[in-house]
Design a protein around this motif. Structure first.
Motif, mmCIF file in Angstrom:
data_model
loop_
_atom_site.group_PDB
_atom_site.id
_atom_site.type_symbol
_atom_site.label_atom_id
_atom_site.label_comp_id
_atom_site.label_asym_id
_atom_site.label_seq_id
_atom_site.Cartn_x
_atom_site.Cartn_y
_atom_site.Cartn_z
ATOM 1 N N LEU A 64 -9.987 28.720 -44.715
ATOM 2 C CA LEU A 64 -10.321 27.294 -44.771
ATOM 3 C C LEU A 64 -10.065 26.895 -43.911
ATOM 4 C CD1 LEU A 64 -6.698 27.328 -47.764
ATOM 5 C CD2 LEU A 64 -9.392 26.305 -47.703
ATOM 6 N N ILE A 65 -9.495 27.786 -42.518
ATOM 7 C CA ILE A 65 -9.393 26.947 -41.426
ATOM 8 C C ILE A 65 -10.440 27.040 -40.240
ATOM 9 C CG2 ILE A 65 -8.244 27.493 -38.491
ATOM 10 C CD1 ILE A 65 -6.109 28.316 -40.251
ATOM 11 N N SER A 66 -11.230 28.045 -40.812
ATOM 12 C CA SER A 66 -12.826 27.525 -40.526
ATOM 13 C C SER A 66 -13.613 26.337 -40.747
ATOM 14 C CB SER A 66 -13.679 28.804 -40.825
ATOM 15 O OG SER A 66 -12.762 30.122 -40.026
ATOM 16 N N ILE A 67 -13.589 26.327 -42.246
ATOM 17 C CA ILE A 67 -13.792 25.715 -43.059
ATOM 18 C C ILE A 67 -13.639 23.780 -42.303
ATOM 19 C CG2 ILE A 67 -14.380 24.314 -45.469
ATOM 20 C CD1 ILE A 67 -15.127 27.300 -46.205
ATOM 21 N N LEU A 127 -12.407 23.489 -40.076
ATOM 22 C CA LEU A 127 -12.867 23.020 -38.379
ATOM 23 C C LEU A 127 -14.511 22.976 -38.388
ATOM 24 C CD1 LEU A 127 -11.444 25.691 -36.502
ATOM 25 C CD2 LEU A 127 -11.100 23.380 -35.983
ATOM 26 N N LEU A 128 -15.046 23.238 -39.428
ATOM 27 C CA LEU A 128 -16.232 22.508 -39.125
ATOM 28 C C LEU A 128 -16.922 21.722 -39.437
ATOM 29 C CD1 LEU A 128 -19.412 24.065 -39.592
ATOM 30 C CD2 LEU A 128 -19.134 24.872 -41.355
ATOM 31 N N PHE A 129 -16.131 20.939 -41.179
ATOM 32 C CA PHE A 129 -16.227 20.016 -41.135
ATOM 33 C C PHE A 129 -15.408 19.045 -40.363
ATOM 34 C CE2 PHE A 129 -15.901 21.477 -45.550
ATOM 35 C CZ PHE A 129 -17.689 20.730 -45.767
ATOM 36 N N LEU A 130 -14.567 19.383 -39.366
ATOM 37 C CA LEU A 130 -13.844 18.833 -38.359
ATOM 38 C C LEU A 130 -15.122 18.459 -37.560
ATOM 39 C CD1 LEU A 130 -11.828 16.500 -37.287
ATOM 40 C CD2 LEU A 130 -11.183 18.489 -36.039
ATOM 41 N N LEU A 131 -15.787 19.224 -36.723
ATOM 42 C CA LEU A 131 -16.775 19.681 -36.097
ATOM 43 C C LEU A 131 -17.949 18.499 -36.131
ATOM 44 C CD1 LEU A 131 -16.558 23.399 -34.447
ATOM 45 C CD2 LEU A 131 -16.381 20.912 -33.101
ATOM 46 N N LYS A 132 -18.458 18.745 -37.453
ATOM 47 C CA LYS A 132 -19.591 17.942 -38.253
ATOM 48 C C LYS A 132 -19.519 16.169 -37.870
ATOM 49 C CE LYS A 132 -21.927 21.409 -40.679
ATOM 50 N NZ LYS A 132 -22.280 21.074 -42.364
ATOM 51 N N PHE A 133 -18.467 16.075 -38.275
ATOM 52 C CA PHE A 133 -17.626 14.754 -38.506
ATOM 53 C C PHE A 133 -18.001 14.233 -36.569
ATOM 54 C CE2 PHE A 133 -14.673 11.375 -37.898
ATOM 55 C CZ PHE A 133 -15.179 10.474 -39.009
ATOM 56 N N GLY A 174 -26.920 23.956 -37.766
ATOM 57 C CA GLY A 174 -27.009 25.445 -36.403
ATOM 58 C C GLY A 174 -25.377 24.145 -36.499
ATOM 59 N N LEU A 175 -24.469 24.305 -36.738
ATOM 60 C CA LEU A 175 -23.585 24.814 -37.172
ATOM 61 C C LEU A 175 -22.365 25.189 -38.559
ATOM 62 C CD1 LEU A 175 -21.572 20.794 -36.265
ATOM 63 C CD2 LEU A 175 -21.505 22.806 -34.664
ATOM 64 N N SER A 176 -23.631 24.501 -39.138
ATOM 65 C CA SER A 176 -23.908 25.761 -40.694
ATOM 66 C C SER A 176 -23.928 27.043 -40.466
ATOM 67 C CB SER A 176 -24.391 25.275 -41.777
ATOM 68 O OG SER A 176 -24.308 23.775 -41.955
ATOM 69 N N ILE A 220 -21.280 30.453 -40.505
ATOM 70 C CA ILE A 220 -21.627 31.893 -41.296
ATOM 71 C C ILE A 220 -21.354 33.049 -40.638
ATOM 72 C CG2 ILE A 220 -23.309 32.744 -42.639
ATOM 73 C CD1 ILE A 220 -24.636 29.849 -43.539
ATOM 74 N N VAL A 221 -21.394 32.793 -39.348
ATOM 75 C CA VAL A 221 -21.161 34.054 -38.578
ATOM 76 C C VAL A 221 -19.559 33.639 -38.522
ATOM 77 C CG1 VAL A 221 -21.412 34.159 -36.305
ATOM 78 C CG2 VAL A 221 -23.096 33.223 -37.159
ATOM 79 N N ALA A 222 -19.465 32.890 -38.835
ATOM 80 C CA ALA A 222 -17.213 33.229 -38.581
ATOM 81 C C ALA A 222 -16.868 33.745 -39.603
ATOM 82 C CB ALA A 222 -17.130 31.803 -38.091
#
Length: 189
Positions: free
Chosen positions: A19-22, A24-30, A60-62, A66-68
């Motif tokens: 949940l935290i990774s997803i 953070l991923l959406f926040l970084l993308k934004f 790239g962020l996706s 996936i690696v995370a």
């Protein structure tokens, strides 16, 4: 205790990490998409180019996401290694066959952030291969569009020339006239 409760208790830390990774991923993308849009607006770049770069960064962020998730869930790398080596072998052959396309996409991203020319500018490509045999002067071109793989250039004869992005980084290009300067003094309706 039912199966779902047992699963939630057993994998509590992995679920929170996911949940935290997803998030953070959406926040970084934004944040990164907003930054790229701002750079595009400040540099007065075409909106299509800006969206294309945002798409590349999102992919790239996706991949990093996936690696995370693989690390969070503790996937056994020895088993994953066999699968990944097979996949990378196929991808490696495909990328080697398409190396030119990959270099053009990479050049397109570089040109987005550091390209001194814009759509509508008149340029001269200082490349001996472009010079026509009967014409000793190098031809000038107007940049009509900048795409992911190539630029659309229009010569004085009205012919449309596509020029690869990677060559724009490798060849010397002279700016003859900017779009703003060539339309200076003309009234806009």
């Amino acid at each position: 205790m039912n199966y779902l409760e047992a699963y939630l208790i057993a994998y509590k830390s992995e679920l929170w990490g996911t949940l935290i990774s997803i998030g953070l991923l959406f926040l970084l993308k934004f944040i990164i998409a907003k930054t790229i849009r701002k750079v595009g607006k400040i540099s007065d770049l075409n909106e299509v180019r800006t969206r294309l770069i945002i798409k590349y960064v999102s992919i790239g962020l996706s991949g990093f996401g996936i690696v995370a998730l693989i690390i969070i869930w503790g996937v056994d790398f020895s088993e994953l290694g066999v699968l990944l080596s097979s996949v990378f072998a196929v991808i490696g052959v495909a990328l080697f066959a398409q190396w030119s396309m990959l270099s053009n996409v990479t050049a397109g991203v570089i040109l987005f952030f550091s390209f001194p020319f814009k759509i509508g500018d008149r340029i001269k490509i200082l490349d001996k291969e472009i010079v026509e045999k009967e014409d000793e002067e190098r031809e000038t071109y107007v940049i009509e569009d900048i795409r992911a793989f190539h630029l659309h250039l229009r010569n004085a004869k009205g012919e449309l020339v596509t020029y690869p992005n990677n060559l724009m980084l490798q060849k010397a290009v002279a700016l003859i006239d900017t779009y703003e300067r060539s339309h200076e003094g003309s009234e806009v309706l």
